[in-house]
Design an enzyme around this catalytic site. Structure first.
Site, PDB file in Angstrom:
ATOM      1  CG  HIS A  38       1.309  50.589  13.733  1.00 58.68           C
ATOM      2  ND1 HIS A  38       0.913  51.484  14.687  1.00 58.68           N
ATOM      3  CD2 HIS A  38       2.334  51.198  13.071  1.00 58.68           C
ATOM      4  CE1 HIS A  38       1.655  52.574  14.615  1.00 58.68           C
ATOM      5  NE2 HIS A  38       2.540  52.416  13.639  1.00 58.68           N
ATOM      6  NE  ARG A  62      10.044  53.244   6.656  1.00 55.94           N
ATOM      7  CZ  ARG A  62       9.766  53.835   7.796  1.00 55.94           C
ATOM      8  NH1 ARG A  62       8.870  54.800   7.827  1.00 55.94           N
ATOM      9  NH2 ARG A  62      10.350  53.492   8.909  1.00 55.94           N
ATOM     10  CG  ASN A 107       5.081  57.470   8.402  1.00 55.04           C
ATOM     11  OD1 ASN A 107       4.618  56.423   7.959  1.00 55.04           O
ATOM     12  ND2 ASN A 107       6.040  57.503   9.302  1.00 55.04           N
ATOM     13  CG  ASP A 156       2.214  56.006  13.488  1.00 57.39           C
ATOM     14  OD1 ASP A 156       2.207  56.179  14.716  1.00 57.39           O
ATOM     15  OD2 ASP A 156       3.017  55.259  12.917  1.00 57.39           O
ATOM     16  CG  HIS A 207       2.868  58.884  17.393  1.00 56.23           C
ATOM     17  ND1 HIS A 207       3.886  58.081  16.969  1.00 56.23           N
ATOM     18  CD2 HIS A 207       3.429  59.771  18.258  1.00 56.23           C
ATOM     19  CE1 HIS A 207       5.015  58.449  17.561  1.00 56.23           C
ATOM     20  NE2 HIS A 207       4.766  59.476  18.336  1.00 56.23           N
ATOM     21  CG  HIS A 223       3.039  52.929  18.724  1.00 60.42           C
ATOM     22  ND1 HIS A 223       2.753  54.082  19.414  1.00 60.42           N
ATOM     23  CD2 HIS A 223       3.379  53.312  17.477  1.00 60.42           C
ATOM     24  CE1 HIS A 223       2.919  55.117  18.617  1.00 60.42           C
ATOM     25  NE2 HIS A 223       3.296  54.677  17.426  1.00 60.42           N
ATOM     26  CG  ASP A 235       5.690  51.206  14.875  1.00 64.16           C
ATOM     27  OD1 ASP A 235       5.538  51.606  13.701  1.00 64.16           O
ATOM     28  OD2 ASP A 235       6.006  51.960  15.815  1.00 64.16           O
ATOM     29  CG  HIS A 248      14.684  53.488   9.667  1.00 64.00           C
ATOM     30  ND1 HIS A 248      14.182  54.608   9.024  1.00 64.00           N
ATOM     31  CD2 HIS A 248      13.962  53.343  10.800  1.00 64.00           C
ATOM     32  CE1 HIS A 248      13.199  55.114   9.763  1.00 64.00           C
ATOM     33  NE2 HIS A 248      13.036  54.361  10.836  1.00 64.00           N
ATOM     34  CG  PHE A 268      12.726  57.314  17.037  1.00 61.45           C
ATOM     35  CD1 PHE A 268      13.023  56.991  18.349  1.00 61.45           C
ATOM     36  CD2 PHE A 268      12.828  58.643  16.645  1.00 61.45           C
ATOM     37  CE1 PHE A 268      13.397  57.977  19.262  1.00 61.45           C
ATOM     38  CE2 PHE A 268      13.201  59.630  17.544  1.00 61.45           C
ATOM     39  CZ  PHE A 268      13.492  59.290  18.861  1.00 61.45           C
TER      40      PHE A 268
END
Lengths: 434, 334
Positions: free
Chosen positions: A63, A67, A97, A154, A181, A234, A309, A313, A327
């Site tokens: 997981h 990006r 995602n 997710d 999720h 998760h 996970d 960022h 998050f």
């Protein structure tokens, strides 16, 4: 970087399937393990001194968020793989995602191809629904043929129960899990941390554990009805662990993973850090009681995989007030050090059990073959120990993003290198020499 | 102090210092959670002195001349901003107002950038109101200026609680053992949280009252009593503090209607008749006929306008102490 022939000398070879640790040399020729025995002599072949270290089949983090495509300012597949290498992982499964999302075969193939330039196998998890909109199923069969290893929306749950039913029915034809999720959005309209005593004190809108547990309960029922394989992404609460344990006991096809931070930190970290956005993730950090239950779930096999996970960022995105911050934290490079500190050293898990949660655990969930350390198997290895104490510093970070609460933290146990697809990566302190 | 030879004198002086602090021990006012009773008493005592200034024909002292204060308001606010602005002007500080609605993200500039830009213009104190809890704490990491929290999400609103404490002590004397009930939407209330910290520090007993849907998880661990029955909250109570109901929450899942709220949790005239010594407070602005019956708002035991007056005095005191200026009228020659 290409190293087709190499001799790993003097290491303790850990076999997670047999549950054994044996001191042996491992000789790799043309990327394939040719011999596993003591005192191998191989003139002219580079030797990696593994004395005092362990060698296991390559680890997998099932997981991560890499990006790319679309958010390359946070991470690229290349920088994500660099972080994975430093963390001892030879494989990751990356969440869809991205922008565009991984919902068509060309995106699946693009990601796999990008990963092939590194020693890390990057396995795409494709979307359950087109555009991750939660409405129509993706072309799961085509995506599977392209190389997708599972399906997930997710970042968001598969919220529509009818869609979840059809997704499980369809994916069961392909032998792939739906990774959900777990979150009932109506129970979390706008939360930013665990709903509890700390969120009450801090005045931060809370995310109740109930939002996760209600969704897991629903999906267990849909899994029971359809026979499809639901994988709980998760897992973060004690009650959720209980739900999965009970479902497994009833023979329902449900599995679960836990992130390293969810057995390491609690919601108290938000108060202690004065609202640091480096402890803001989704699901949120829960409580001491949840950590105890998660550890029990790891011990008794309810939770079969440890993941990170890994959610990069950029600094400018995280250097904002708590409520405005996205998050997620990065995790690949601190995973093993936290497992050592929180699980192995305190005696929650043996080294063999911990390694299982990074090898056979995730691969069994995804229905993938397990690499073996045996003559004739392609060499896919992680070199590590479970005892070295070290401090994680910002200078260590190979990920493009630095959003982690663990800078300056003590880690216990260190990955020293990986070998996969004829590529060798070693930490600076370890060298290969003829 | 270590060179002091006379032990008795040292002890006497220490006791004196504990009860009569000369300055607060914080660089910022982020919340009352970390403020001690002596610090709160010092702020209230200074506020009483400043209140005398407000009664003079010329309501201005030169205390903060040369000090620059920016009022950084990211949420609509009229009375808190005006109260701070008046306090700053009465102290002769230079003041600048910055108002922006909506989150920093939608505005395109981050809070950090906004704050650093303003600080580059040489600011001494930032008074900040923001919808994110912890935004003032975040600002302390971005800029060197002293930060005063004028309300951060549902976290704290410390100057409101200080003016409430001043209003209560004016009427009741020391608050030890006094019973204060806070009634309304506790979940979304920064006023409630700051008052809980302040009242507990001052020795009062706090009861929270409101519909179950507006009482946050585990609030009793802050050392308060919780009830969902208004009569239980008012029985034996010295002060009832009603919180403003956000009208837009009507019909949400938190409560069915304003009518039902007023029937169940509104303070009405019959309460004032039944509880003869009860004082009524409200942080304003009041929704007449919701939290308080209209006649209750205008009743002599409703001290809402005193709260407003005290607001200016308390904010003058806070600005004064945060600016770190020694009092001129210090009694001993230290």
């Amino acid at each position: 970087m290409k190293t087709s022939n190499v001799l790993f000398k003097g290491g303790q070879v850990l076999d997670p399937v047999a549950g054994t640790i044996t001191v042996a040399d491992v000789l790799v020729q043309d990327g394939v393990i040719s011999r596993v025995e003591s005192d191998i002599e191989a003139p002219g072949v580079d030797i990696v001194d593994c004395n005092g270290k362990m060698i296991s089949p390559g680890w997998m983090d099932m997981h991560v968020h890499f990006r790319e495509p679309g958010q390359e300012h946070k991470e690229t597949i290349a920088t994500g793989c660099a972080a994975a290498m430093a963390g001892g992982f030879t494989a990751v499964a990356c969440m869809p995602n991205t922008d565009p999302p991984i919902h068509t075969r060309d995106v699946v193939e693009f990601i796999i191809e990008r990963g092939e330039k590194t020693p890390v196998d990057v396995h795409p998890i494709a979307c359950v629904s087109r555009e991750r909109e939660g409405k129509e199923l993706t072309e799961m069969s085509d995506l599977t043929e392209g190389g997708a290893v599972a399906f997930s929306d997710d970042g968001d749950p598969v919220y529509d129960a009818g869609l979840m039913r059809r997704a499980l029915e369809y994916s069961s034809m392909l032998g792939k899990p739906i990774i959900n999720h777990m979150e009932d959005l109506s129970l979390n309209p706008h939360g930013h941390m665990h709903e509890g005593v700390v969120s009450t004190r801090l005045g931060v809108p809370g995310i109740p554990g109930l939002a996760e547990e209600v969704m897991i309960a629903r999906d267990i029922l849909i899994s029971e009805f359809t026979g499809g394989h639901v994988h709980v992404a998760h897992i973060s609460t004690g009650r959720a662990v209980d739900l999965v344990r009970d479902a497994k006991a009833r023979g329902i096809n449900v599995t679960a993973e836990v992130c390293t931070h969810h057995f390491t930190l609690t919601d108290q970290a938000v108060e202690d850090s004065s609202y640091s956005t480096a402890v803001k993730m989704h699901p949120p950090l829960r409580t001491d009681a949840d950590i105890l239950a998660i550890k029990e779930g790891l011990r008794d096999g309810t939770i079969q995989a440890i993941c990170t996970d890994h959610a990069p960022h950029a600094s400018f995105e995280k250097e904002v007030e708590f409520i405005a911050a996205p998050f997620g934290i990065i995790g690949l490079e601190t995973a093993w050090g936290l497992i050592g500190r929180e699980l192995i050293r305190p005696g929650v898990l043996s080294v063999i059990d911990a390694v299982r949660l990074l090898t056979t655990g995730p691969r069994d969930i995804l229905g993938m073959p397990n690499p073996a350390i045996a003559s004739g198997s392609p060499a896919n290895l992680t070199i590590f120990d479970a005892t070295t104490e070290w401090t994680f510093t910002e200078a260590d970070i190979k990920s493009k993003s630095h959003n982690t609460p663990f800078i300056g933290s003590t880690m216990v146990g260190r990955p020293f290198g990986i070998y996969n697809r004829e590529m060798l990566w070693l930490r600076e302190s370890v060298t290969a020499a003829a | 102090m270590s060179g002091m030879s006379d032990t008795t004198e040292a002890q006497a002086r220490q006791t004196n210092e504990e009860s009569m602090l000369e300055s607060i021990q914080h660089n910022h006012l982020l919340g009352l959670a970390t403020y001690s009773r002596p610090e709160i008493e010092l702020i209230l005592s200074t506020a009483r002195q400043f209140r005398e200034v407000l009664d003079r024909p010329i309501k201005r002292v030169p205390t903060l001349r040369g000090v620059t204060v920016v009022n950084l308001f990211f949420e609509p606010s009229t009375r808190t901003r005006i109260s701070f602005e008046l306090a700053e002007k009465r102290l002769s500080a230079d003041t600048v107002n910055f108002s922006a609605s909506g989150s920093s993200v939608s505005k395109g500039e981050t809070l950090k950038d906004t704050a650093q830009n303003i600080e580059a213009m040489k600011i001494d104190i930032v008074v900040v109101r923001h919808q994110s809890p912890g935004a003032p704490h975040f600002l302390t990491q971005c800029v060197d200026a002293a930060i005063i929290n004028a309300g951060d999400g549902a976290h704290e609103h410390p100057t409101q609680a200080l003016l409430d404490l001043l209003t209560m002590t004016d009427r009741l004397g020391p608050l030890d053992g006094k019973r204060v009930s806070i009634i309304g939407d506790i979940s979304h209330s920064r006023v409630a949280r700051s008052n809980i910290h302040g009242l507990k520090a001052m020795g009062a007993e706090v009861t929270l009252c409101g519909p179950r849907t507006m009482i946050p998880f585990g609030i009793n661990e802050m050392g308060v009593r919780v009830t969902n029955r208004l009569d239980e909250a008012l029985e034996g109570c010295d002060v009832a503090m009603a919180l403003r109901i956000q009208l837009e929450r009507q019909g949400s899942v938190l409560f069915p209607s304003l009518r039902e709220y007023h029937e169940t949790f509104g303070i009405k005239m019959h309460h004032l008749h039944r509880y003869q010594d009860l004082l009524v407070m409200h942080p304003g602005p009041v929704n007449r006929g919701v939290e308080l019956a209209s006649e209750v708002v205008d009743h002599e035991r409703a001290v809402i306008l005193s709260q407003v007056t005290n607001g200016v005095a308390v904010r003058m005191s806070v600005l004064y102490h945060i600016a770190g200026i020694k009092r001129n009228e210090s009694t001993d020659g230290d």
